[in-house]
Motif scaffolding. Structure first.
Motif, mmCIF file in Angstrom:
data_model
loop_
_atom_site.group_PDB
_atom_site.id
_atom_site.type_symbol
_atom_site.label_atom_id
_atom_site.label_comp_id
_atom_site.label_asym_id
_atom_site.label_seq_id
_atom_site.Cartn_x
_atom_site.Cartn_y
_atom_site.Cartn_z
ATOM 1 N N THR A 1 0.829 -1.206 0.000
ATOM 2 C CA THR A 1 0.000 0.000 0.000
ATOM 3 C C THR A 1 0.864 1.256 0.000
ATOM 4 O OG1 THR A 1 -1.828 -1.118 1.128
ATOM 5 C CG2 THR A 1 -1.765 1.280 1.272
ATOM 6 N N LEU A 2 1.915 1.283 0.814
ATOM 7 C CA LEU A 2 2.811 2.442 0.827
ATOM 8 C C LEU A 2 3.515 2.608 -0.522
ATOM 9 C CD1 LEU A 2 4.449 2.175 4.385
ATOM 10 C CD2 LEU A 2 2.473 3.535 3.664
ATOM 11 N N THR A 3 3.942 1.495 -1.104
ATOM 12 C CA THR A 3 4.584 1.548 -2.416
ATOM 13 C C THR A 3 3.625 2.064 -3.474
ATOM 14 O OG1 THR A 3 5.965 -0.356 -1.808
ATOM 15 C CG2 THR A 3 5.839 0.197 -4.144
ATOM 16 N N GLN A 4 2.368 1.644 -3.390
ATOM 17 C CA GLN A 4 1.361 2.080 -4.353
ATOM 18 C C GLN A 4 1.037 3.560 -4.202
ATOM 19 O OE1 GLN A 4 1.490 -0.131 -6.669
ATOM 20 N NE2 GLN A 4 -0.650 -0.691 -6.784
ATOM 21 N N ILE A 5 1.146 4.086 -2.993
ATOM 22 C CA ILE A 5 0.946 5.534 -2.803
ATOM 23 C C ILE A 5 1.984 6.306 -3.604
ATOM 24 C CG2 ILE A 5 1.169 7.414 -1.121
ATOM 25 C CD1 ILE A 5 -0.211 5.614 0.916
ATOM 26 N N VAL A 6 3.237 5.867 -3.526
ATOM 27 C CA VAL A 6 4.309 6.517 -4.279
ATOM 28 C C VAL A 6 4.083 6.346 -5.777
ATOM 29 C CG1 VAL A 6 6.792 6.544 -4.745
ATOM 30 C CG2 VAL A 6 5.952 6.232 -2.404
ATOM 31 N N SER A 7 3.776 5.121 -6.207
ATOM 32 C CA SER A 7 3.594 4.833 -7.627
ATOM 33 C C SER A 7 2.427 5.624 -8.211
ATOM 34 C CB SER A 7 3.369 3.327 -7.822
ATOM 35 O OG SER A 7 3.132 3.025 -9.179
ATOM 36 N N ASN A 8 1.279 5.569 -7.552
ATOM 37 C CA ASN A 8 0.102 6.269 -8.070
ATOM 38 C C ASN A 8 0.250 7.780 -7.945
ATOM 39 O OD1 ASN A 8 -2.144 4.251 -8.856
ATOM 40 N ND2 ASN A 8 -1.337 3.420 -6.970
ATOM 41 N N GLY A 9 0.852 8.239 -6.842
ATOM 42 C CA GLY A 9 1.054 9.670 -6.677
ATOM 43 C C GLY A 9 1.940 10.251 -7.764
ATOM 44 N N LYS B 1 -6.705 3.349 2.990
ATOM 45 C CA LYS B 1 -6.284 2.081 3.569
ATOM 46 C C LYS B 1 -5.146 2.262 4.559
ATOM 47 C CE LYS B 1 -5.323 -0.036 -0.195
ATOM 48 N NZ LYS B 1 -4.789 -1.094 -1.057
ATOM 49 N N THR B 2 -4.223 3.161 4.234
ATOM 50 C CA THR B 2 -3.100 3.392 5.128
ATOM 51 C C THR B 2 -3.580 3.853 6.498
ATOM 52 O OG1 THR B 2 -1.636 3.945 3.288
ATOM 53 C CG2 THR B 2 -0.976 4.708 5.465
ATOM 54 N N ALA B 3 -4.535 4.773 6.497
ATOM 55 C CA ALA B 3 -5.090 5.245 7.770
ATOM 56 C C ALA B 3 -5.768 4.104 8.521
ATOM 57 C CB ALA B 3 -6.070 6.382 7.518
#
Length: 242
Positions: A50-58, A178-180
């Motif tokens: 999920t954290l990796t996807q935040i970076v990728s999508n951001g 999801k992170t929250a």
């Protein structure tokens, strides 16, 4: 203790699958989950993904910011945010195997319908609220369900920068939610945060390379690439690999 070699392997996977995500708009999360699970274990893999996807999508949102379809993003998020919270809270006890196989069949049928069925109608605004609700729930349980949303954005007529950026913005809202929720459920600790930070450079580099490729292919080739990605993701879901 996490081995340096595991982080290096995870970085290599994150780079190449960020390239894939930047070209097709999805795929990185689906393929990264089994890699991360093998290296770190499932309970660490899902929040790290999920954290990796935040970076990728951001980063995809930023690179394609001029083409974002804000109306669709808003409708999608109205359905996705609350369902992502519910899915994150259900993560520990949901029957994931059955759900992944249903998704696999759905994706293969979508590609078959697009190729053999009548010309698809343009999806209306209300559709994206429902798509968001289903995606938020599935993403929280499975780490990423980008292939599930792809047919709907294609059916809306989005291509290349508009497709990649808009899909990424919708996914970003889900991953932040999801992170929250994972944090509230004590699924995010110092090790998860450290891994997320360590994988950020590779993810950003892969996204930039993928954006460079998208600018050099035609709309027709782009759609074919997305459909190939849907087939691969469908087979992985159906066989239980992803």
């Amino acid at each position: 203790m996490i081995a340096v070699s595991d982080v290096l392997w995870a970085s290599v996977a994150a780079f190449f699958l960020a390239v894939l995500s930047a070209v097709a708009g999805f795929g990185g999360g689906v393929l990264l989950l089994p890699v991360f699970a093998g290296l770190f274990g499932l309970r660490v893999a899902v929040p790290v993904l999920t954290l990796t996807q935040i970076v990728s999508n951001g980063s995809r949102v930023w690179f394609n910011r001029s083409a974002l379809q804000w109306g669709l993003i808003g409708r999608f998020c109205c359905g996705a945010v609350p369902s992502a919270v519910v899915g994150a809270l259900l993560l520990a006890r949901a029957p994931l195997a059955g759900l992944t196989r249903v998704l696999g069949v759905f994706l293969l049928l979508v590609v078959l319908w697009r190729r053999l069925g009548p010309a698809p109608r343009r999806h209306g605004d209300a559709t994206f609220f429902l798509v968001g609700a289903g995606s938020g729930l599935g993403s929280a349980l499975l780490g990423s369900v980008g292939p599930l949303t792809a047919p709907f954005f294609l059916g809306r007529g989005l291509r290349r920068a508009a497709y990649v950026g808009t899909e990424a913005a919708c996914a970003l809202a889900m991953h932040l939610t999801k992170t929250a929720a994972y944090g509230a459920g004590a699924l995010i600790d110092a090790r998860v945060v450290w891994l997320g930070v360590a994988l950020t450079p590779a993810t950003l580099a892969g996204t930039w390379c993928g954006r460079w490729l998208v600018e050099r292919i035609s709309d027709r080739v782009f759609v074919v690439l997305v459909e190939v990605g849907l087939i691969v993701a469908g087979v992985l879901f159906l066989t239980g690999v992803a």
